[in-house]
Design a protein around this motif. Structure first.
Motif, PDB file in Angstrom:
ATOM      1  N   ARG A 224     -39.827 -22.253  10.644  1.00 52.68           N
ATOM      2  CA  ARG A 224     -38.606 -22.654  11.717  1.00 52.68           C
ATOM      3  C   ARG A 224     -38.232 -23.457  11.251  1.00 52.68           C
ATOM      4  NH1 ARG A 224     -44.155 -22.763  13.613  1.00 52.68           N
ATOM      5  NH2 ARG A 224     -44.589 -20.958  15.904  1.00 52.68           N
ATOM      6  N   LEU A 225     -37.113 -23.315  12.010  1.00 48.85           N
ATOM      7  CA  LEU A 225     -35.317 -23.704  11.586  1.00 48.85           C
ATOM      8  C   LEU A 225     -35.544 -25.093  12.289  1.00 48.85           C
ATOM      9  CD1 LEU A 225     -35.674 -21.239   9.984  1.00 48.85           C
ATOM     10  CD2 LEU A 225     -33.400 -22.538   8.906  1.00 48.85           C
ATOM     11  N   SER A 226     -34.690 -25.794  11.770  1.00 47.65           N
ATOM     12  CA  SER A 226     -34.342 -26.693  12.875  1.00 47.65           C
ATOM     13  C   SER A 226     -33.420 -27.884  12.946  1.00 47.65           C
ATOM     14  CB  SER A 226     -35.051 -27.619  14.031  1.00 47.65           C
ATOM     15  OG  SER A 226     -35.853 -29.247  12.413  1.00 47.65           O
ATOM     16  N   VAL A 227     -31.961 -28.240  13.194  1.00 46.16           N
ATOM     17  CA  VAL A 227     -31.064 -28.883  13.412  1.00 46.16           C
ATOM     18  C   VAL A 227     -30.815 -30.154  13.776  1.00 46.16           C
ATOM     19  CG1 VAL A 227     -28.410 -28.913  13.080  1.00 46.16           C
ATOM     20  CG2 VAL A 227     -30.033 -27.374  12.744  1.00 46.16           C
ATOM     21  N   VAL A 228     -30.568 -31.215  12.981  1.00 44.20           N
ATOM     22  CA  VAL A 228     -30.926 -32.722  13.158  1.00 44.20           C
ATOM     23  C   VAL A 228     -29.160 -33.143  12.121  1.00 44.20           C
ATOM     24  CG1 VAL A 228     -32.914 -32.780  13.849  1.00 44.20           C
ATOM     25  CG2 VAL A 228     -32.147 -33.850  11.730  1.00 44.20           C
ATOM     26  N   ARG A 229     -28.555 -33.861  13.285  1.00 42.43           N
ATOM     27  CA  ARG A 229     -27.067 -34.283  13.225  1.00 42.43           C
ATOM     28  C   ARG A 229     -27.786 -36.111  12.712  1.00 42.43           C
ATOM     29  NH1 ARG A 229     -21.963 -32.819  15.247  1.00 42.43           N
ATOM     30  NH2 ARG A 229     -22.831 -31.080  13.890  1.00 42.43           N
ATOM     31  N   ILE A 230     -27.799 -36.705  11.833  1.00 36.97           N
ATOM     32  CA  ILE A 230     -27.272 -38.365  11.301  1.00 36.97           C
ATOM     33  C   ILE A 230     -26.057 -38.691  11.689  1.00 36.97           C
ATOM     34  CG2 ILE A 230     -27.987 -39.811   9.004  1.00 36.97           C
ATOM     35  CD1 ILE A 230     -28.980 -36.932   7.760  1.00 36.97           C
ATOM     36  N   GLY A 231     -26.403 -39.752  12.926  1.00 37.85           N
ATOM     37  CA  GLY A 231     -25.086 -40.721  12.909  1.00 37.85           C
ATOM     38  C   GLY A 231     -24.523 -41.700  11.892  1.00 37.85           C
ATOM     39  N   GLY A 232     -23.562 -42.642  11.924  1.00 34.71           N
ATOM     40  CA  GLY A 232     -23.625 -43.227  11.549  1.00 34.71           C
ATOM     41  C   GLY A 232     -21.401 -43.232  11.205  1.00 34.71           C
ATOM     42  N   ALA A 233     -21.181 -44.248   9.893  1.00 34.63           N
ATOM     43  CA  ALA A 233     -20.306 -44.200   9.269  1.00 34.63           C
ATOM     44  C   ALA A 233     -19.708 -42.559   8.920  1.00 34.63           C
ATOM     45  CB  ALA A 233     -20.341 -45.405   8.642  1.00 34.63           C
ATOM     46  N   LYS A 234     -20.335 -42.427   8.541  1.00 40.93           N
ATOM     47  CA  LYS A 234     -20.680 -40.409   7.733  1.00 40.93           C
ATOM     48  C   LYS A 234     -21.346 -39.410   8.389  1.00 40.93           C
ATOM     49  CE  LYS A 234     -19.792 -40.691   2.982  1.00 40.93           C
ATOM     50  NZ  LYS A 234     -20.450 -40.482   1.782  1.00 40.93           N
ATOM     51  N   PRO A 235     -21.691 -39.113   9.437  1.00 41.39           N
ATOM     52  CA  PRO A 235     -22.464 -38.151   9.949  1.00 41.39           C
ATOM     53  C   PRO A 235     -22.469 -37.236   8.681  1.00 41.39           C
ATOM     54  CG  PRO A 235     -20.135 -38.397  11.205  1.00 41.39           C
ATOM     55  CD  PRO A 235     -20.241 -39.290   9.706  1.00 41.39           C
ATOM     56  N   ARG A 236     -23.858 -36.098   8.791  1.00 36.48           N
ATOM     57  CA  ARG A 236     -24.308 -35.107   8.610  1.00 36.48           C
ATOM     58  C   ARG A 236     -25.253 -33.982   9.492  1.00 36.48           C
ATOM     59  NH1 ARG A 236     -24.765 -35.667   2.345  1.00 36.48           N
ATOM     60  NH2 ARG A 236     -23.916 -33.265   2.298  1.00 36.48           N
ATOM     61  N   ASP A 237     -25.402 -33.193   8.881  1.00 39.77           N
ATOM     62  CA  ASP A 237     -26.615 -32.473   9.493  1.00 39.77           C
ATOM     63  C   ASP A 237     -27.307 -31.763   8.302  1.00 39.77           C
ATOM     64  OD1 ASP A 237     -24.863 -32.046  11.999  1.00 39.77           O
ATOM     65  OD2 ASP A 237     -23.766 -30.878  11.608  1.00 39.77           O
ATOM     66  N   LEU A 238     -28.685 -31.891   8.566  1.00 43.77           N
ATOM     67  CA  LEU A 238     -30.040 -30.944   8.021  1.00 43.77           C
ATOM     68  C   LEU A 238     -30.087 -30.343   8.490  1.00 43.77           C
ATOM     69  CD1 LEU A 238     -31.532 -34.539   7.473  1.00 43.77           C
ATOM     70  CD2 LEU A 238     -30.076 -33.979   5.547  1.00 43.77           C
ATOM     71  N   VAL A 239     -30.649 -29.500   7.743  1.00 41.85           N
ATOM     72  CA  VAL A 239     -31.315 -27.771   8.441  1.00 41.85           C
ATOM     73  C   VAL A 239     -32.745 -28.284   8.033  1.00 41.85           C
ATOM     74  CG1 VAL A 239     -31.280 -25.670   8.587  1.00 41.85           C
ATOM     75  CG2 VAL A 239     -29.187 -26.770   8.621  1.00 41.85           C
ATOM     76  N   LEU A 240     -33.339 -27.969   8.741  1.00 41.23           N
ATOM     77  CA  LEU A 240     -35.029 -28.562   8.268  1.00 41.23           C
ATOM     78  C   LEU A 240     -35.877 -27.178   8.483  1.00 41.23           C
ATOM     79  CD1 LEU A 240     -35.840 -31.630  10.583  1.00 41.23           C
ATOM     80  CD2 LEU A 240     -35.283 -31.430   7.914  1.00 41.23           C
ATOM     81  N   VAL A 241     -36.288 -27.085   7.307  1.00 44.36           N
ATOM     82  CA  VAL A 241     -37.398 -25.618   7.330  1.00 44.36           C
ATOM     83  C   VAL A 241     -38.726 -26.575   6.781  1.00 44.36           C
ATOM     84  CG1 VAL A 241     -37.559 -23.349   6.156  1.00 44.36           C
ATOM     85  CG2 VAL A 241     -34.456 -24.147   6.159  1.00 44.36           C
ATOM     86  N   ARG A 242     -39.443 -25.560   7.923  1.00 43.88           N
ATOM     87  CA  ARG A 242     -41.028 -26.281   7.769  1.00 43.88           C
ATOM     88  C   ARG A 242     -41.863 -25.112   8.684  1.00 43.88           C
ATOM     89  NH1 ARG A 242     -44.003 -30.391  12.033  1.00 43.88           N
ATOM     90  NH2 ARG A 242     -46.012 -30.120  10.329  1.00 43.88           N
ATOM     91  N   GLY A 243     -43.027 -24.976   7.504  1.00 47.64           N
ATOM     92  CA  GLY A 243     -43.363 -23.376   7.394  1.00 47.64           C
ATOM     93  C   GLY A 243     -44.539 -23.577   7.032  1.00 47.64           C
ATOM     94  N   ILE A 244     -45.190 -22.594   6.568  1.00 47.68           N
ATOM     95  CA  ILE A 244     -46.322 -22.504   5.342  1.00 47.68           C
ATOM     96  C   ILE A 244     -45.923 -20.993   3.873  1.00 47.68           C
ATOM     97  CG2 ILE A 244     -48.753 -21.390   5.354  1.00 47.68           C
ATOM     98  CD1 ILE A 244     -48.205 -21.389   7.958  1.00 47.68           C
ATOM     99  N   GLU A 245     -46.428 -21.501   3.258  1.00 49.91           N
ATOM    100  CA  GLU A 245     -46.242 -20.600   2.135  1.00 49.91           C
ATOM    101  C   GLU A 245     -46.885 -18.883   2.670  1.00 49.91           C
ATOM    102  OE1 GLU A 245     -47.001 -21.328  -2.556  1.00 49.91           O
ATOM    103  OE2 GLU A 245     -48.550 -21.079  -1.402  1.00 49.91           O
ATOM    104  N   PRO A 246     -45.973 -18.165   2.135  1.00 49.07           N
ATOM    105  CA  PRO A 246     -45.878 -16.912   2.615  1.00 49.07           C
ATOM    106  C   PRO A 246     -46.868 -16.329   1.942  1.00 49.07           C
ATOM    107  CG  PRO A 246     -44.011 -16.463   1.999  1.00 49.07           C
ATOM    108  CD  PRO A 246     -44.617 -18.130   2.093  1.00 49.07           C
ATOM    109  N   SER A 247     -47.552 -14.883   2.705  1.00 49.92           N
ATOM    110  CA  SER A 247     -48.455 -14.255   1.994  1.00 49.92           C
ATOM    111  C   SER A 247     -48.162 -12.578   1.512  1.00 49.92           C
ATOM    112  CB  SER A 247     -49.540 -14.149   3.301  1.00 49.92           C
ATOM    113  OG  SER A 247     -50.449 -15.369   3.469  1.00 49.92           O
ATOM    114  N   MET A 248     -47.277 -12.950   1.654  1.00 49.73           N
ATOM    115  CA  MET A 248     -46.380 -11.416   1.092  1.00 49.73           C
ATOM    116  C   MET A 248     -44.936 -11.778   1.106  1.00 49.73           C
ATOM    117  SD  MET A 248     -48.524  -8.968   3.857  1.00 49.73           S
ATOM    118  CE  MET A 248     -47.889  -9.612   5.121  1.00 49.73           C
ATOM    119  N   ARG A 249     -44.286 -10.425   0.359  1.00 49.67           N
ATOM    120  CA  ARG A 249     -42.634 -10.215   0.392  1.00 49.67           C
ATOM    121  C   ARG A 249     -42.008 -11.824   0.268  1.00 49.67           C
ATOM    122  NH1 ARG A 249     -40.658  -8.198   5.580  1.00 49.67           N
ATOM    123  NH2 ARG A 249     -39.100  -7.323   4.687  1.00 49.67           N
TER     124      ARG A 249
END
Length: 327
Positions: free
Chosen positions: A78-103
């Motif tokens: 699954r993928l999600s996006v979070v924004r980090i605020g502060g003086a220099k805001p930026r976004d992280l795209v988080l990818v969290r899953g299980i090592e695939p079995s194939m392909r």
């Protein structure tokens, strides 16, 4: 072509990925991405089709009750996006899953499709392996890349590893061939205490990620969990003289190898991190236009909200492939 109708233009996005399984000793890597997702309240905006990549006899779905109604959760990524605020805001795209079995090639191409659509500037893949490292010393974290220019500019090791690899190595090479800057961060987990979780290794990966992408990560209870974990292992080792002797041998070898590192860049990095954490202006924000997400009714996906934020709201090389963590 991947279409993300509800996702707005992101700010300097970096994709951070981790996968349970062979490359996740002590659940340290997947635990790091889970921590980021939890602390910044990320919401899933996309998920890969489980039918395409997983053998359900290897990674079984789970059944659970929701107000008396039986539901199934399928193993996937699954993928999600979070924004980090502060003086220099930026976004992280988080990818969290299980090592695939194939392909695996199709799996990597699909993730790279998301990266392209979202304008990701760099991909950071987290991994953890079993190693001859004592639990009483700082967790070694190695940063490796296949890009010679990136290795030079970001003070990383250029990988020269040859041999069997996991999805971390495959995704890094896929990024390189696609022209996407990619870095792998590897934490070494003591092989004699490999059972998950390992909060100390998770904390070490997050600290290295902070330095790599120049952000400040709220650590919550993780430092206390890491101290409690080390005390628990200390007690177990004290009860077995052979284990205690072995740990002492590892400590001596580690201390000898780390002598040149003890005065120099390592101390400078720790001092810079200390200063960043003392600076109130560096406190990251979360939520709303800076991080909250709503469901896009037209697409069925979740999308970042545009509303204002709620203020309350190869160690030296590519490492050798780890053994699967003991459950």
């Amino acid at each position: 072509m991947i279409e993300l109708e509800g996702v707005p233009e992101l700010i300097d996005p970096v994709m951070v990925a981790a996968f349970e399984g062979w490359n996740d000793a002590g659940d340290a890597a997947s635990g790091a991405v889970a921590h980021l997702d939890r602390e910044w309240k990320g919401e899933v905006f996309a998920a890969l089709d489980a039918e395409d990549y997983y053998d359900f006899q290897v990674n079984r779905p789970t059944v659970w009750l929701d107000n008396g109604v039986r539901k199934i959760t399928w193993p996937t990524t699954r993928l999600s996006v979070v924004r980090i605020g502060g003086a220099k805001p930026r976004d992280l795209v988080l990818v969290r899953g299980i090592e695939p079995s194939m392909r695996w090639r199709s799996f990597c191409n699909e993730l790279l499709g998301f990266a392209h659509e979202l304008g990701v500037e760099m991909v950071v893949i987290l991994g953890a392996l079993l190693g001859d490292t004592p639990h009483t010393r700082p967790v070694p974290v190695s940063g490796v890349t296949s890009d010679p220019d990136l290795a030079r500019t970001m003070d990383l090791e250029e990988t020269k590893y040859e041999g069997p690899t996991g999805i971390v190595g495959i995704l890094q090479e896929a990024c390189t061939h696609a022209g996407v800057p990619a870095v792998s961060l590897w934490a070494a987990v003591p092989h004699y205490v490999s059972q998950p979780p390992n909060p100390k290794a998770t904390l070490a990966l997050l600290n290295r990620l902070e330095d790599l992408v120049d952000i400040r990560i709220p650590l919550g209870e993780l430092p206390e969990d890491a101290r409690a974990w080390q005390l628990g292992v200390d007690q177990l080792a004290a009860e077995d003289s052979e284990v205690a002797e072995y740990v002492q041998t590892l400590e001596e070898a580690r201390d000898t190898a780390d002598l040149p590192e003890a005065s120099g860049d390592a101390i400078a990095r720790e001092f810079e991190r200390y200063l960043r954490r003392r600076d109130p202006a560096a406190e990251p924000g979360a939520g709303g236009a800076d991080g909250s997400y709503l469901r896009d009714p037209s697409s069925g996906r979740t999308r970042p909200s545009r509303r204002p934020a709620d203020p309350d709201q190869d160690p030296g090389e590519d490492p050798a492939p780890p053994e699967p963590p003991v459950s």
